[in-house]
Scaffold this active site. Sequence first.
Site, short mmCIF file in Angstrom:
data_model
loop_
_atom_site.label_atom_id
_atom_site.label_comp_id
_atom_site.label_asym_id
_atom_site.label_seq_id
_atom_site.Cartn_x
_atom_site.Cartn_y
_atom_site.Cartn_z
N ASP A 34 -1.81 2.90 -2.32
CA ASP A 34 -0.70 3.19 -3.20
C ASP A 34 -0.91 2.87 -4.81
O ASP A 34 -1.57 1.50 -5.00
CB ASP A 34 0.51 2.24 -2.59
CG ASP A 34 1.21 2.98 -1.64
OD1 ASP A 34 0.59 4.19 -1.15
OD2 ASP A 34 2.16 2.53 -1.34
N LYS A 91 4.64 10.99 -2.46
CA LYS A 91 5.61 10.99 -1.43
C LYS A 91 7.01 11.94 -1.73
O LYS A 91 7.53 11.79 -3.05
CB LYS A 91 6.13 9.48 -1.28
CG LYS A 91 5.33 8.56 -0.70
CD LYS A 91 5.60 7.45 -0.46
CE LYS A 91 4.67 6.39 0.09
NZ LYS A 91 4.13 6.56 1.52
N GLY A 163 5.80 -2.28 3.02
CA GLY A 163 6.15 -3.53 2.06
C GLY A 163 6.50 -4.91 2.66
O GLY A 163 7.08 -5.49 2.09
N ARG A 175 -1.07 1.40 18.91
CA ARG A 175 -1.11 1.06 20.30
C ARG A 175 -0.45 2.00 21.47
O ARG A 175 -1.01 2.69 22.21
CB ARG A 175 -1.07 -0.40 20.85
CG ARG A 175 -1.99 -1.42 20.51
CD ARG A 175 -1.52 -2.61 21.24
NE ARG A 175 -2.59 -3.74 21.08
CZ ARG A 175 -3.85 -4.01 21.62
NH1 ARG A 175 -3.98 -2.94 22.64
NH2 ARG A 175 -4.72 -4.98 21.34
N GLY A 224 1.96 -2.31 6.20
CA GLY A 224 1.90 -3.78 6.64
C GLY A 224 0.38 -4.26 6.48
O GLY A 224 0.10 -5.29 6.69
N GLY A 245 -0.47 -0.02 0.78
CA GLY A 245 0.54 0.35 0.15
C GLY A 245 0.70 -0.88 -0.71
O GLY A 245 -0.16 -1.33 -1.51
N SER A 246 1.48 -2.06 -0.52
CA SER A 246 1.80 -2.87 -1.31
C SER A 246 0.69 -3.93 -1.21
O SER A 246 0.50 -4.77 -2.20
CB SER A 246 3.04 -3.61 -0.74
OG SER A 246 4.04 -2.69 -0.44
#
Lengths: 302, 184
Positions: A34, A91, A163, A175, A224, A245-246
């Site tokens: 990101d 996005k 996030g 999983r 995450g 991402g973050s």
Amino acid sequence: MSETQQTATEQTPAERAKLNRELAQMLKGGVIMDVTTPEQARIAEEAGAAAVMALERIPADIRAAGGVSRMSDPKMIRGIQEAVSIPVMAKCRIGHFVEAQVLQAIDIDYIDESEVLSPADDVYHIDKTKFAVPFVCGARNLGEALRRIAEGASMIRTKGEPGTGDVVQAVSHMRLINSEIRAVASLREDELFERAKQLEVPVDLVRYVHDNGKLPVVNFAAGGVATPADAALMMQLGAEGVFVGSGIFKSGNPAKRARAIVGAVTNFRDAKVIAELSEDLGEAMVGINKDEIELLMAERGK
Amino acid sequence: MTTAVLALQGAFIEHERRLADLGERTIELRCAEDLAQPFDRLVLPGGESTVQGKLLGELGMLAPLRERIEAGMPVLGTCAGLILLARRIEGDGGWLQTLPVTVRRNAYGRQLGSFHATGTFGAWDDVPFTFIRAPFIVEADNAVDVLARVRGDIAGVRFGNQIGVAFHPELDPDDRIHQLFLSL
């Protein structure tokens, strides 16, 4: 040698769909990062990102800001397209097919119909078969993954919980999808119809999973991932690549962390390499766990 | 015989499957230590050339691979692999730089410019060409054998034991290019 006579003509929808799945194959073993500015995009490319996701605010800031989050300013996306040579994704909101049309009009490489933004439609996803550009969509389980593929998605990623810097949701989604795939592969042929009914998906897709033991498109981890070890964990659990991402630009040393995550995805089974890469990365993103947040983005778009 | 497939990033599994179908043993190259295993040939797969190139450099694999290619080890580079082999990249440096050609990256534009075609490759007709955000060769030295042109641009070459193609033979059900590579 003779000159090739047949040049590329207009591609049929089937050829286009194949090309779009194949672009995702080229991204395998890579990290998609990101970025919110051309400067960050250059840092990501320099660190070895296989693609960048252009967005105005990274998920952690979307959470902090609250309100409605939408597609980014096309001018900002163009700035990022001009800054790098790797694929640029962006996005749009779930169900917002006009945002998707806009992104296609600016020649985006991949659209993420994403639960990270506020959904624009609480029933329908975009009919992605109507588009020439490819789509990636999030999924928590096999049913969601196959429904998105039926709608035309060329690539799947886990939803995780964006996030948060907390990998637990991405782990449970990966999983679950993979154990459901194994369960389908073990069914008798005459049991596939009932399974398709339960999953609410076309039986042809269930048959593909049964015969091949995998999704018909590439499956990445997302949501995450914050450390090289997180990325390698997702790869060992069967992800074919990783979205971060973050986790990068919310950390102390983005360039170094980005490089380390790229290295960890390439050598995801080599703990010695991951140990070296994990040294002196500075602070990871602070992170919040899913029990501390009010908004579960993964609940969006089933 | 054993073919090593560069497995840093990209579509390397597709090449491994194709080679296995043709009866070839394959190993994966992910770090410098992997170069110690014996292998006779090398495949540089599709993917993102900047990612693969940077990792080759960081992992200390560029010089040893360049040395072996220059000593005559057969190599097949597809798409990003062609870019890794190219002596010159427009607007950029180069990576292995063993193949005396100049390539243009993303020569057909972004994903909407990706396309499938069929055409002539050397003496063969009806060869499928899948171009995904593909490069093409803008200039090849005289010693380079041009094997395919698409839309007028060079899409496939051979120079000694090096084969470089801008498309993805590993994605289409035609195995003639892999067979040619295995015959080197």
